[in-house]
Design a protein around this motif. Structure first.
Motif, PDB file in Angstrom:
ATOM      1  N   THR A   5       0.809  -1.113  -0.112  1.00 44.60           N
ATOM      2  CA  THR A   5       0.034   0.161  -0.221  1.00 44.60           C
ATOM      3  C   THR A   5       0.785   1.164  -0.117  1.00 44.60           C
ATOM      4  OG1 THR A   5      -1.786  -1.091   1.398  1.00 44.60           O
ATOM      5  CG2 THR A   5      -2.047   1.084   0.955  1.00 44.60           C
ATOM      6  N   GLN A   6       1.857   1.235   0.915  1.00 44.60           N
ATOM      7  CA  GLN A   6       2.575   2.529   1.149  1.00 44.60           C
ATOM      8  C   GLN A   6       3.453   2.980  -0.185  1.00 44.60           C
ATOM      9  OE1 GLN A   6       4.654   1.961   4.845  1.00 44.60           O
ATOM     10  NE2 GLN A   6       3.421   3.747   5.575  1.00 44.60           N
ATOM     11  N   GLU A   7       4.407   1.566  -0.451  1.00 45.38           N
ATOM     12  CA  GLU A   7       5.297   1.794  -1.298  1.00 45.38           C
ATOM     13  C   GLU A   7       5.193   1.496  -2.870  1.00 45.38           C
ATOM     14  OE1 GLU A   7       9.061  -0.258  -0.060  1.00 45.38           O
ATOM     15  OE2 GLU A   7       8.642   0.140   2.012  1.00 45.38           O
ATOM     16  N   TYR A   8       4.207   0.630  -3.098  1.00 44.95           N
ATOM     17  CA  TYR A   8       3.668   0.381  -4.470  1.00 44.95           C
ATOM     18  C   TYR A   8       2.475   0.768  -4.875  1.00 44.95           C
ATOM     19  CZ  TYR A   8       7.858  -2.836  -3.650  1.00 44.95           C
ATOM     20  OH  TYR A   8       9.286  -3.100  -3.410  1.00 44.95           O
ATOM     21  N   GLY A   9       1.691   1.356  -4.176  1.00 44.74           N
ATOM     22  CA  GLY A   9       0.461   1.932  -4.355  1.00 44.74           C
ATOM     23  C   GLY A   9      -0.805   1.143  -4.616  1.00 44.74           C
ATOM     24  N   ILE A  10      -0.765   0.018  -4.063  1.00 41.25           N
ATOM     25  CA  ILE A  10      -1.759  -1.062  -4.334  1.00 41.25           C
ATOM     26  C   ILE A  10      -2.900  -0.635  -3.676  1.00 41.25           C
ATOM     27  CG2 ILE A  10      -2.536  -3.200  -3.908  1.00 41.25           C
ATOM     28  CD1 ILE A  10      -0.994  -2.895  -6.228  1.00 41.25           C
ATOM     29  N   ARG A  11      -4.187  -0.517  -4.108  1.00 44.76           N
ATOM     30  CA  ARG A  11      -5.359  -0.099  -3.284  1.00 44.76           C
ATOM     31  C   ARG A  11      -6.502  -1.190  -3.244  1.00 44.76           C
ATOM     32  NH1 ARG A  11      -1.932   2.782  -1.799  1.00 44.76           N
ATOM     33  NH2 ARG A  11      -1.850   4.839  -1.561  1.00 44.76           N
ATOM     34  N   GLN A  12      -6.159  -2.363  -3.919  1.00 43.97           N
ATOM     35  CA  GLN A  12      -7.315  -3.332  -3.851  1.00 43.97           C
ATOM     36  C   GLN A  12      -6.596  -4.936  -3.496  1.00 43.97           C
ATOM     37  OE1 GLN A  12      -9.547  -2.882  -7.613  1.00 43.97           O
ATOM     38  NE2 GLN A  12      -7.558  -3.055  -9.010  1.00 43.97           N
ATOM     39  N   PHE A  13      -7.099  -5.380  -2.576  1.00 46.42           N
ATOM     40  CA  PHE A  13      -6.702  -6.733  -2.288  1.00 46.42           C
ATOM     41  C   PHE A  13      -7.573  -7.958  -2.103  1.00 46.42           C
ATOM     42  CE2 PHE A  13      -4.061  -3.479  -0.220  1.00 46.42           C
ATOM     43  CZ  PHE A  13      -2.943  -3.851  -0.090  1.00 46.42           C
ATOM     44  N   LEU A  14      -7.065  -9.266  -2.828  1.00 53.61           N
ATOM     45  CA  LEU A  14      -8.123 -10.102  -2.743  1.00 53.61           C
ATOM     46  C   LEU A  14      -7.483 -11.338  -1.913  1.00 53.61           C
ATOM     47  CD1 LEU A  14     -10.420 -11.794  -3.952  1.00 53.61           C
ATOM     48  CD2 LEU A  14      -9.056 -12.278  -6.017  1.00 53.61           C
ATOM     49  N   ASP A  15      -7.925 -11.497  -0.587  1.00 52.79           N
ATOM     50  CA  ASP A  15      -7.310 -12.659   0.157  1.00 52.79           C
ATOM     51  C   ASP A  15      -7.895 -13.836   0.200  1.00 52.79           C
ATOM     52  OD1 ASP A  15      -5.948 -13.333   2.401  1.00 52.79           O
ATOM     53  OD2 ASP A  15      -6.618 -12.029   3.911  1.00 52.79           O
ATOM     54  N   HIS A  16      -7.326 -14.940  -0.308  1.00 49.84           N
ATOM     55  CA  HIS A  16      -7.607 -16.133  -0.272  1.00 49.84           C
ATOM     56  C   HIS A  16      -7.355 -17.039   0.968  1.00 49.84           C
ATOM     57  CE1 HIS A  16      -7.316 -15.374  -4.719  1.00 49.84           C
ATOM     58  NE2 HIS A  16      -8.159 -16.187  -4.882  1.00 49.84           N
ATOM     59  N   GLY A  17      -8.468 -17.471   1.577  1.00 49.40           N
ATOM     60  CA  GLY A  17      -8.237 -18.446   2.741  1.00 49.40           C
ATOM     61  C   GLY A  17      -7.867 -17.565   3.928  1.00 49.40           C
ATOM     62  N   SER A  18      -8.629 -16.182   3.890  1.00 51.29           N
ATOM     63  CA  SER A  18      -8.202 -15.139   4.938  1.00 51.29           C
ATOM     64  C   SER A  18      -8.257 -15.598   6.443  1.00 51.29           C
ATOM     65  CB  SER A  18      -9.049 -14.232   4.735  1.00 51.29           C
ATOM     66  OG  SER A  18     -10.764 -14.771   4.826  1.00 51.29           O
ATOM     67  N   GLY A  19      -8.921 -16.574   6.694  1.00 54.58           N
ATOM     68  CA  GLY A  19      -8.901 -17.058   8.208  1.00 54.58           C
ATOM     69  C   GLY A  19      -9.843 -16.070   9.018  1.00 54.58           C
ATOM     70  N   LEU A  20      -9.960 -16.167  10.311  1.00 48.61           N
ATOM     71  CA  LEU A  20     -11.083 -15.621  11.202  1.00 48.61           C
ATOM     72  C   LEU A  20     -10.523 -13.902  11.468  1.00 48.61           C
ATOM     73  CD1 LEU A  20     -11.665 -18.630  13.435  1.00 48.61           C
ATOM     74  CD2 LEU A  20     -13.486 -16.970  12.558  1.00 48.61           C
ATOM     75  N   PRO A  21     -11.262 -13.072  11.651  1.00 47.39           N
ATOM     76  CA  PRO A  21     -10.684 -11.783  11.853  1.00 47.39           C
ATOM     77  C   PRO A  21      -9.953 -11.692  13.096  1.00 47.39           C
ATOM     78  CG  PRO A  21     -13.155 -11.884  11.243  1.00 47.39           C
ATOM     79  CD  PRO A  21     -12.790 -13.119  11.529  1.00 47.39           C
ATOM     80  N   THR A  22      -8.911 -11.198  13.109  1.00 50.39           N
ATOM     81  CA  THR A  22      -8.081 -11.007  14.264  1.00 50.39           C
ATOM     82  C   THR A  22      -8.082  -9.153  14.473  1.00 50.39           C
ATOM     83  OG1 THR A  22      -5.989 -11.191  13.149  1.00 50.39           O
ATOM     84  CG2 THR A  22      -7.176 -13.178  14.182  1.00 50.39           C
ATOM     85  N   GLN A  23      -6.554  -9.025  15.044  1.00 49.78           N
ATOM     86  CA  GLN A  23      -6.404  -7.575  15.016  1.00 49.78           C
ATOM     87  C   GLN A  23      -5.210  -7.122  13.928  1.00 49.78           C
ATOM     88  OE1 GLN A  23      -5.345  -9.499  17.754  1.00 49.78           O
ATOM     89  NE2 GLN A  23      -7.629  -9.316  18.542  1.00 49.78           N
ATOM     90  N   ASP A  24      -5.592  -5.916  13.254  1.00 50.22           N
ATOM     91  CA  ASP A  24      -4.892  -5.574  12.264  1.00 50.22           C
ATOM     92  C   ASP A  24      -5.106  -6.547  10.926  1.00 50.22           C
ATOM     93  OD1 ASP A  24      -3.913  -3.443  13.759  1.00 50.22           O
ATOM     94  OD2 ASP A  24      -2.026  -4.577  14.448  1.00 50.22           O
ATOM     95  N   ASN A  25      -6.121  -6.549  10.662  1.00 49.64           N
ATOM     96  CA  ASN A  25      -6.518  -7.397   9.574  1.00 49.64           C
ATOM     97  C   ASN A  25      -6.213  -6.785   8.218  1.00 49.64           C
ATOM     98  OD1 ASN A  25      -8.357  -9.701  10.790  1.00 49.64           O
ATOM     99  ND2 ASN A  25      -9.242  -7.947  11.414  1.00 49.64           N
ATOM    100  N   VAL A  26      -6.206  -7.280   6.979  1.00 49.18           N
ATOM    101  CA  VAL A  26      -5.793  -6.597   5.924  1.00 49.18           C
ATOM    102  C   VAL A  26      -6.521  -5.175   5.685  1.00 49.18           C
ATOM    103  CG1 VAL A  26      -5.727  -6.942   3.087  1.00 49.18           C
ATOM    104  CG2 VAL A  26      -4.849  -8.850   4.821  1.00 49.18           C
ATOM    105  N   HIS A  27      -7.525  -5.240   5.662  1.00 47.07           N
ATOM    106  CA  HIS A  27      -8.336  -3.986   5.303  1.00 47.07           C
ATOM    107  C   HIS A  27      -7.863  -2.919   6.200  1.00 47.07           C
ATOM    108  CE1 HIS A  27     -11.129  -5.624   8.476  1.00 47.07           C
ATOM    109  NE2 HIS A  27     -11.746  -4.428   8.554  1.00 47.07           N
TER     110      HIS A  27
END
Length: 272
Positions: free
Chosen positions: A68-90
């Motif tokens: 996000t910071q260095e490469y400018g990516i603004r969209q993520f597709l997370d396969h097999g994301s697992g249960l929400p914890t702290q500091d998730n991808v979004h």
């Protein structure tokens, strides 16, 4: 192939799942006695697993922040994301740019329940109940279509999930990666890592134990060379393919993997 319609929406508390075991290792509360018992048995042979899970989670967070910071990516597709914890991808991505879009994919019905409850207030993030091998269903899903513009670069995440699927010409890790990369714009990124061991006894024990514990919802522990093969034809970002606690650590004193009976191995690559 594994269609979305075939997935069970019933939560079976008596059969461990990789997602709930991972949640337990991370200190979460969304797991059952069966998951905790399976973790305890696993720890007898591979005692570094809790540290491995924590280090893997931190690796995921560093990758998302870097992309996000260095490469400018603004969209993520997370396969097999697992249960929400702290500091998730979004949460990591949106802390840098609130407009970032994230689609989580998991076949565990508990992930769907908890994820959707967590994300009700976030119109830029969603959870899809699907098998990570169902590329067509995932990419054509209305929520994916709403949130991801595949004419633009996207980061596709396969974080610590390929060991959950067996080898197969049509559904194995290499086939899934090929199907996904064919649909991505140039300049997209892939995070890929999985549990590996160079010790055949460890590979066999964990593979057999997890296959029995999860009643077949498991693939196998592989070797580093198997993960390296997934990156053929891609431009691998520095520092290359590594034990993940050493991938761009936040500091020299960042936690490292303490033992090597099995490790999380992989990295991040860019589509040319």
């Amino acid at each position: 192939m594994h269609s979305e319609k075939q997935l069970s929406t019933k939560i079976d508390a008596n059969v461990p799942t990789a997602a709930r075991m991972y949640d337990h290792y991370l200190g979460g509360k969304d797991n059952y006695a069966a998951d905790r018992a399976a973790c305890a048995e696993l720890d007898k042979v591979v005692p570094s697993t809790r540290r491995l899970a924590v280090n893997n989670r931190r690796f995921l967070q560093r990758v998302v922040r870097t992309l996000t910071q260095e490469y400018g990516i603004r969209q993520f597709l997370d396969h097999g994301s697992g249960l929400p914890t702290q500091d998730n991808v979004h949460q990591v991505a949106q802390s840098i740019d609130p407009t970032a879009h994230v689609v989580y994919v998991d076949n565990d019905p508990m992930v769907l329940v908890h994820g959707r409850a967590l994300l009700e207030q976030d119109e830029r993030t969603t959870v899809i109940h699907a098998d990570m091998r169902e590329t067509d269903a995932i990419f054509s899903h209305p929520d994916t279509q709403r949130l991801i513009d595949f004419t633009q670069p996207v980061a596709v995440l396969f974080n610590s999930v390929f060991h959950c699927i067996p080898d197969s010409d049509t559904d194995g890790p290499s086939a899934v990666v090929q199907r996904v990369t064919e649909r991505l714009a140039p300049g997209s990124y892939l995070l890929m890592c999985q549990l590996v061991s160079e010790d055949a006894k460890v590979r066999d024990f964990v593979t057999n134990f997890m296959d029995q514990a999860t009643q077949g919802h498991w693939g196998r522990v592989r070797q580093e060379k198997d993960v390296e093969a997934l990156f053929d034809g891609l431009d691998i970002l520095e520092p290359g393919l590594v034990e993940v606690s050493t991938w761009r650590p936040d500091s020299e004193v960042a936690p490292r993997q303490l033992t090597q009976e099995w490790i999380e191995f992989g990295g991040v690559a860019r589509l040319p």
